[in-house]
Design an enzyme around this catalytic site. Structure first.
Site, mmCIF file in Angstrom:
data_model
loop_
_atom_site.group_PDB
_atom_site.id
_atom_site.type_symbol
_atom_site.label_atom_id
_atom_site.label_comp_id
_atom_site.label_asym_id
_atom_site.label_seq_id
_atom_site.Cartn_x
_atom_site.Cartn_y
_atom_site.Cartn_z
ATOM 1 N N GLU A 1 0.825 -1.062 -0.131
ATOM 2 C CA GLU A 1 0.123 0.076 0.101
ATOM 3 C C GLU A 1 0.887 1.316 -0.007
ATOM 4 O O GLU A 1 0.601 2.208 -0.808
ATOM 5 C CB GLU A 1 -0.802 -0.146 1.205
ATOM 6 C CG GLU A 1 -2.200 -0.926 1.195
ATOM 7 C CD GLU A 1 -3.083 -0.207 0.227
ATOM 8 O OE1 GLU A 1 -3.269 -0.337 -1.038
ATOM 9 O OE2 GLU A 1 -4.403 0.123 0.810
ATOM 10 N N THR B 1 -6.069 7.334 -4.425
ATOM 11 C CA THR B 1 -5.837 7.608 -3.164
ATOM 12 C C THR B 1 -4.551 8.744 -2.994
ATOM 13 O O THR B 1 -4.553 9.374 -2.172
ATOM 14 C CB THR B 1 -5.341 6.208 -2.456
ATOM 15 O OG1 THR B 1 -6.468 5.575 -2.507
ATOM 16 C CG2 THR B 1 -4.884 6.550 -1.174
HETATM 17 N N1 HSE Z 1 -7.296 6.056 5.096
HETATM 18 C C1 HSE Z 1 -6.824 6.218 3.582
HETATM 19 C C2 HSE Z 1 -7.240 7.536 2.973
HETATM 20 C C3 HSE Z 1 -7.580 4.970 2.786
HETATM 21 O O1 HSE Z 1 -8.345 8.059 3.426
HETATM 22 O O2 HSE Z 1 -6.286 8.273 2.434
HETATM 23 C C4 HSE Z 1 -7.323 4.885 1.462
HETATM 24 O O3 HSE Z 1 -7.779 3.802 0.840
#
Ligand code: HSE
Length: 322
Positions: free
Chosen positions: A144, A197
């Site tokens: 990730e 993201t």
């Molecule tokens: N917590 C992360 C964000 C999740 O909000 O950027 C991304 O899938």
């Protein structure tokens, strides 16, 4: 021999294919940015893998949004996470992978998280399940970090563990799992917009005020209480976000209209799923009908000439062998 991810060597040793399902997840859930996550029952990515002599080969990628997913194992979440597992286990083999995406990338439904978690989970099976769940999560979180532009485990943790998860700390890493209420209904609506993201993280503020911190601590605490006690009303009141959704709202057309419509059609709460653009709604599965919420959000987008996919789902158990 070895698991070096840059190598795409020929297969001279093969083994049985192992197939797993890695589910969509919703992260943040209002006040818990980068800490809270919840596994869904569906949709899922399906990943198959088998041992090869060395290196990584991705021989098939199909399904939702698969056109944009790289087959180069050096930049693919599944193989990056799987390689971490093989390294940690000291494995003397590589992997061939086949990936079927059920979760569209850039959706806010934990698509890269499902790939990463699924890759790590599958690799751990091929290694004889040498790693603990926490170690598998860390391997997936590494992928990730590489792919999404920031270390966050709030999708991969629920994808591996199932249920509702809380990352207490990243350094040292500690995660706990809570069994969510069985009657918690979930509706996911995914408008036809792509939000990466990495882009969605760029619009976030660097600092927050004490006032907003207090607001988040209060709501995060009561949300956990609601999850533990099955108090759906408390869950609905606690999914509040004074920082992250407001900063990201402009990335998602008709977000506020969709949330309002969901609330008018029986949702306990409706909010931005993860980093967006999906809209997540929780509802009481005993008394309300998820399809009504899904249809009402679809109608908002249809009125604005936009396609919107929906899923009526519920909390799930995380990755599983199928
Ligand atoms: N917590 C992360 C964000 C999740 O909000 O950027 C991304 O899938």
């Amino acid at each position: 021999m070895g698991s070096g991810i840059g190598k795409q060597d020929s297969i001279s040793m093969s083994d049985e294919w192992v197939k797993i399902a890695a589910p969509a997840t919703t992260s943040n859930i209002g006040p818990g940015f980068d800490t809270f996550g919840l596994a869904m029952s569906e949709p899922c990515d399906i990943i198959e893998g088998r041992r090869i002599d060395s290196g990584f080969r991705i021989t098939e990628i199909s399904g939702s949004g698969s056109d944009g997913i790289p087959t180069d194992p050096r930049v693919n979440s599944v193989s990056i996470a799987a390689e971490q597992v093989l390294k940690r286990c000291g494995a003397d083999f590589g992997m061939e992978l086949r990936i079927k995406k059920g979760i569209r990338p850039c959706s806010g439904m934990g698509s890269s998280g499902a790939s990463a978690a699924g890759g790590a989970y599958l690799a751990n099976i091929l290694c004889g399940e040498k790693l603990s769940s926490t170690e598998v999560i860390l391997c997936a979180a590494h992928a990730e970090d590489v792919i999404s532009g920031g270390l966050h485990a709030d999708n991969v943790a629920p994808c591996i563990l199932g249920g509702f998860t809380i990352i207490r700390s990243y350094e040292p890493f500690e995660v706990i799992r809570i069994e969510p209420p069985k009657d918690l209904g979930m509706v996911v609506a995914l408008p036809d917009v792509m939000v990466a993201t990495s882009d969605s993280r760029k619009v976030l503020p660097e600092e927050v005020s004490v006032k907003k911190l207090v607001f988040h601590v209060g709501n995060a605490s009561t949300l956990v209480y609601g999850m533990m006690t099955g108090d759906l009303g408390m869950i609905g009141r606690s999914v509040k976000d004074a920082v992250f959704e407001p900063a990201r709202a402009r990335l998602v057309p008709y977000l506020k209209e969709a949330e309002k419509e969901a609330m008018s059609n029986g949702a306990l709460v409706s909010f931005l799923g993860g980093s967006g653009p999906c809209i997540m709604s929780f509802y009481d599965g005993n008394t309300k009908i998820g399809d009504n919420i899904a249809e009402s959000i679809k109608a908002i987008y249809a009125d604005n000439n936009m396609k919107c996919d929906t899923w009526v789902t519920k909390p799930g158990i995380g990755c599983k062998r199928i």
